[in-house]
Design a protein around this motif. Structure first.
Motif, PDB file in Angstrom:
ATOM      1  N   GLN A  11     -30.838 -27.071  40.044  1.00 30.33           N
ATOM      2  CA  GLN A  11     -29.795 -26.765  39.076  1.00 30.33           C
ATOM      3  C   GLN A  11     -28.439 -27.105  39.688  1.00 30.33           C
ATOM      4  N   ILE A  12     -27.496 -27.470  38.838  1.00 37.31           N
ATOM      5  CA  ILE A  12     -26.129 -27.739  39.288  1.00 37.31           C
ATOM      6  C   ILE A  12     -25.234 -26.661  38.710  1.00 37.31           C
ATOM      7  N   ARG A  13     -24.427 -26.051  39.579  1.00 33.95           N
ATOM      8  CA  ARG A  13     -23.629 -24.894  39.178  1.00 33.95           C
ATOM      9  C   ARG A  13     -22.197 -25.015  39.666  1.00 33.95           C
ATOM     10  N   ALA A  14     -21.250 -24.797  38.784  1.00 30.05           N
ATOM     11  CA  ALA A  14     -19.829 -24.837  39.153  1.00 30.05           C
ATOM     12  C   ALA A  14     -19.484 -23.658  40.062  1.00 30.05           C
ATOM     13  N   ILE A  15     -18.596 -23.894  41.027  1.00 30.71           N
ATOM     14  CA  ILE A  15     -18.143 -22.809  41.902  1.00 30.71           C
ATOM     15  C   ILE A  15     -16.618 -22.670  41.907  1.00 30.71           C
ATOM     16  N   ASP A  16     -15.911 -23.581  41.265  1.00 29.37           N
ATOM     17  CA  ASP A  16     -14.450 -23.529  41.243  1.00 29.37           C
ATOM     18  C   ASP A  16     -13.979 -23.571  39.794  1.00 29.37           C
ATOM     19  N   PHE A  17     -13.231 -22.556  39.374  1.00 31.28           N
ATOM     20  CA  PHE A  17     -12.818 -22.444  37.975  1.00 31.28           C
ATOM     21  C   PHE A  17     -11.299 -22.508  37.821  1.00 31.28           C
ATOM     22  N   ASP A  18     -10.658 -23.103  38.820  1.00 30.78           N
ATOM     23  CA  ASP A  18      -9.206 -23.184  38.848  1.00 30.78           C
ATOM     24  C   ASP A  18      -8.652 -24.043  37.713  1.00 30.78           C
ATOM     25  N   GLN A  19      -9.429 -25.039  37.277  1.00 30.64           N
ATOM     26  CA  GLN A  19      -8.941 -25.986  36.272  1.00 30.64           C
ATOM     27  C   GLN A  19      -9.561 -25.745  34.905  1.00 30.64           C
ATOM     28  N   GLN A  20      -9.641 -24.492  34.511  1.00 29.62           N
ATOM     29  CA  GLN A  20     -10.080 -24.169  33.157  1.00 29.62           C
ATOM     30  C   GLN A  20      -8.923 -24.382  32.188  1.00 29.62           C
ATOM     31  N   CYS A  21      -9.050 -25.390  31.332  1.00 31.51           N
ATOM     32  CA  CYS A  21      -8.073 -25.618  30.248  1.00 31.51           C
ATOM     33  C   CYS A  21      -6.638 -25.749  30.746  1.00 31.51           C
ATOM     34  N   PHE A  22      -6.385 -26.582  31.740  1.00 31.24           N
ATOM     35  CA  PHE A  22      -4.993 -26.797  32.147  1.00 31.24           C
ATOM     36  C   PHE A  22      -4.540 -28.240  31.922  1.00 31.24           C
ATOM     37  N   GLU A  23      -5.309 -29.205  32.382  1.00 28.54           N
ATOM     38  CA  GLU A  23      -4.879 -30.606  32.335  1.00 28.54           C
ATOM     39  C   GLU A  23      -4.860 -31.162  30.913  1.00 28.54           C
ATOM     40  N   GLY A  24      -4.028 -32.179  30.705  1.00 28.53           N
ATOM     41  CA  GLY A  24      -3.916 -32.809  29.393  1.00 28.53           C
ATOM     42  C   GLY A  24      -4.870 -33.969  29.190  1.00 28.53           C
ATOM     43  N   LYS A  25      -5.366 -34.571  30.269  1.00 23.38           N
ATOM     44  CA  LYS A  25      -6.288 -35.706  30.152  1.00 23.38           C
ATOM     45  C   LYS A  25      -7.700 -35.209  29.910  1.00 23.38           C
ATOM     46  N   PHE A  26      -8.310 -35.691  28.843  1.00 20.16           N
ATOM     47  CA  PHE A  26      -9.664 -35.272  28.501  1.00 20.16           C
ATOM     48  C   PHE A  26     -10.664 -35.661  29.592  1.00 20.16           C
ATOM     49  N   LYS A  27     -10.420 -36.767  30.285  1.00 21.06           N
ATOM     50  CA  LYS A  27     -11.348 -37.223  31.321  1.00 21.06           C
ATOM     51  C   LYS A  27     -11.495 -36.232  32.472  1.00 21.06           C
ATOM     52  N   VAL A  28     -10.471 -35.400  32.681  1.00 21.00           N
ATOM     53  CA  VAL A  28     -10.531 -34.402  33.752  1.00 21.00           C
ATOM     54  C   VAL A  28     -11.676 -33.418  33.518  1.00 21.00           C
ATOM     55  N   TYR A  29     -12.039 -33.226  32.242  1.00 22.95           N
ATOM     56  CA  TYR A  29     -13.087 -32.276  31.894  1.00 22.95           C
ATOM     57  C   TYR A  29     -14.467 -32.934  31.825  1.00 22.95           C
ATOM     58  N   ARG A  30     -14.563 -34.164  32.270  1.00 23.39           N
ATOM     59  CA  ARG A  30     -15.826 -34.902  32.260  1.00 23.39           C
ATOM     60  C   ARG A  30     -16.147 -35.342  33.688  1.00 23.39           C
ATOM     61  N   PRO A  31     -17.032 -34.622  34.372  1.00 21.98           N
ATOM     62  CA  PRO A  31     -17.334 -34.918  35.782  1.00 21.98           C
ATOM     63  C   PRO A  31     -17.710 -36.366  36.048  1.00 21.98           C
ATOM     64  N   GLN A  32     -18.229 -37.059  35.059  1.00 19.36           N
ATOM     65  CA  GLN A  32     -18.668 -38.441  35.232  1.00 19.36           C
ATOM     66  C   GLN A  32     -17.529 -39.381  35.618  1.00 19.36           C
ATOM     67  N   PHE A  33     -16.282 -38.987  35.380  1.00 22.39           N
ATOM     68  CA  PHE A  33     -15.164 -39.881  35.640  1.00 22.39           C
ATOM     69  C   PHE A  33     -14.521 -39.693  37.013  1.00 22.39           C
ATOM     70  N   PHE A  34     -15.043 -38.793  37.832  1.00 23.12           N
ATOM     71  CA  PHE A  34     -14.509 -38.631  39.181  1.00 23.12           C
ATOM     72  C   PHE A  34     -15.274 -39.519  40.161  1.00 23.12           C
ATOM     73  N   LYS A  35     -14.531 -40.222  40.989  1.00 26.23           N
ATOM     74  CA  LYS A  35     -15.171 -41.154  41.922  1.00 26.23           C
ATOM     75  C   LYS A  35     -16.110 -40.445  42.889  1.00 26.23           C
ATOM     76  N   GLU A  36     -15.838 -39.160  43.163  1.00 19.51           N
ATOM     77  CA  GLU A  36     -16.706 -38.392  44.063  1.00 19.51           C
ATOM     78  C   GLU A  36     -18.113 -38.214  43.479  1.00 19.51           C
ATOM     79  N   ASN A  37     -18.237 -38.373  42.151  1.00 21.01           N
ATOM     80  CA  ASN A  37     -19.539 -38.207  41.496  1.00 21.01           C
ATOM     81  C   ASN A  37     -20.196 -39.541  41.164  1.00 21.01           C
TER      82      ASN A  37
END
Length: 354
Positions: A225-251
């Motif tokens: 299972q994959i589970r979030a551990i950091d909730f600092d960025q709940q509903c803050f950023e304006g870019k929709f891509k920030v809420y889609r893990p697929q767009f981070f280079k680390e993933n």
């Protein structure tokens, strides 16, 4: 992949009176004997290295002897409040082995290591500065994910229980290459579902070091299972891509795994499964969820610019005109979750009428 998706620094938002009443109603708000600011008074520190002698971005804190005894006693009491009934009966069997301070990230938490001296079993918990958007994220995770979250809030201090698992970045580099092809397909499925869950509930910044992978042994195989551990960025950023893990280079390696192991029809099936589960959880926790989303809809946990940008991007993504009328991040989230629930109920109704 974009090189820069995130803002430089997210501000901390205070917990307002209405949200405090919600937290008290559901036993999240309780008096504690030590505050975040108290732990900042350490007199010295040393860098904490991992087993490969790499800097972990944590430092071990040291306090004057006359203060350390009082701090340790307070931390043991917090542990009992968090994990037990809050009584002092077991304090003599507990020891605070370490107080670590993180120098990386927005929340700058303290990590407390508490050990049972009878059997040397230890666990961690975290003390952070209370931030309303983060606490909304924790409560939403508790209500809308497959996982339960233990945390406490008192005034400007947040206490979080430790979430055990293999850090995502460590798993990707050290464990993923050793998995069987069947296990890799299972990880791909879980990443699709995790990606969908974060997207729908607007949990941002799920780079690989902000989630953990949890292996569970089941007869002759291992489930993940994959589970979030950091909730600092709940509903803050304006870019929709920030809420889609697929767009981070680390993933990237996870995204590549999905494309290699899953067909488009399977990806859509898993996305639909996760949206349906989210809708069911909203229905099952209806009264509590409605109170939470009402608090959030009347709160301000982002900037006006970010709210305007996100509602515009979500309107173009969904074509749902209701996003245009949202004036806070809470209202945007409510619209997104209403969209999911409405679609789930419409499909179920059509199935019943067939």
């Amino acid at each position: 992949m974009e090189p820069k998706l995130m803002s430089k620094r997210k501000p901390s938002f205070p917990v307002n009176e209405r949200f405090n009443k919600y937290l008290a109603r559901y036993n999240r708000n309780t008096k504690i004997p030590v505050f975040y600011e108290d732990l900042l008074r350490f007199s010295g520190s040393v860098v904490v290295y991992d087993q490969d002698d790499e800097d972990t971005y944590w430092v071990r804190c040291y306090y004057p002897e006359f203060e350390r005894e009082e701090i340790d006693e307070s931390l043991k009491k917090i542990y009992n409040i968090l994990h037990s009934d809050g009584s002092d009966d077991m304090l003599e069997f507990l020891a605070v082995d370490a107080i670590d301070y993180c120098t990386f990230g927005n929340s700058k938490p303290f990590r407390i290591k508490v050990r049972n001296i009878l059997n040397d079993v230890f666990t961690y918990f975290y003390i952070k500065k209370a931030d309303a958007s983060r606490i909304y994220g924790l409560e939403l995770e508790h209500l809308l994910s497959p996982h339960r979250i233990t945390f406490l809030v008192y005034k400007d201090t947040l206490i979080e229980a430790h979430i055990a698992g293999i850090p995502g970045d460590v798993f990707i580099e050290e464990h993923l290459p050793k998995l069987s092809e069947w296990e890799k397909a299972q990880i791909a499925k879980q990443f699709v579902k995790f990606n969908e869950r974060c997207t729908v509930r607007l949990l941002g910044d799920m780079r690989s070091y902000n989630y953990v992978v949890i292996p569970t042994h089941d007869f002759d195989h291992v489930q993940y299972q994959i589970r979030a551990i950091d909730f600092d960025q709940q509903c803050f950023e304006g870019k929709f891509k920030v809420y889609r893990p697929q767009f981070f280079k680390e993933n990237y390696k996870m995204v590549k795994l999905v494309s290699e192991k899953l067909q488009l029809s399977s990806i859509e099936q898993y996305r639909k499964e996760e949206r349906s589960l989210l809708a069911k959880r909203m229905i099952n926790t209806q009264a509590r969820f409605k109170r939470l989303i009402k608090c959030m809809s009347n709160d301000h946990v982002s900037t006006k610019e970010n709210v305007n940008q996100l509602r515009t991007e979500l309107y173009h993504f969904t074509k749902d005109v209701k996003f245009k009328r949202a004036s806070t991040m809470g209202q945007i989230l409510r619209t997104a979750l209403d969209f999911v629930q409405r679609n789930y109920e419409d499909v179920n109704m059509k199935r019943l009428l067939q």
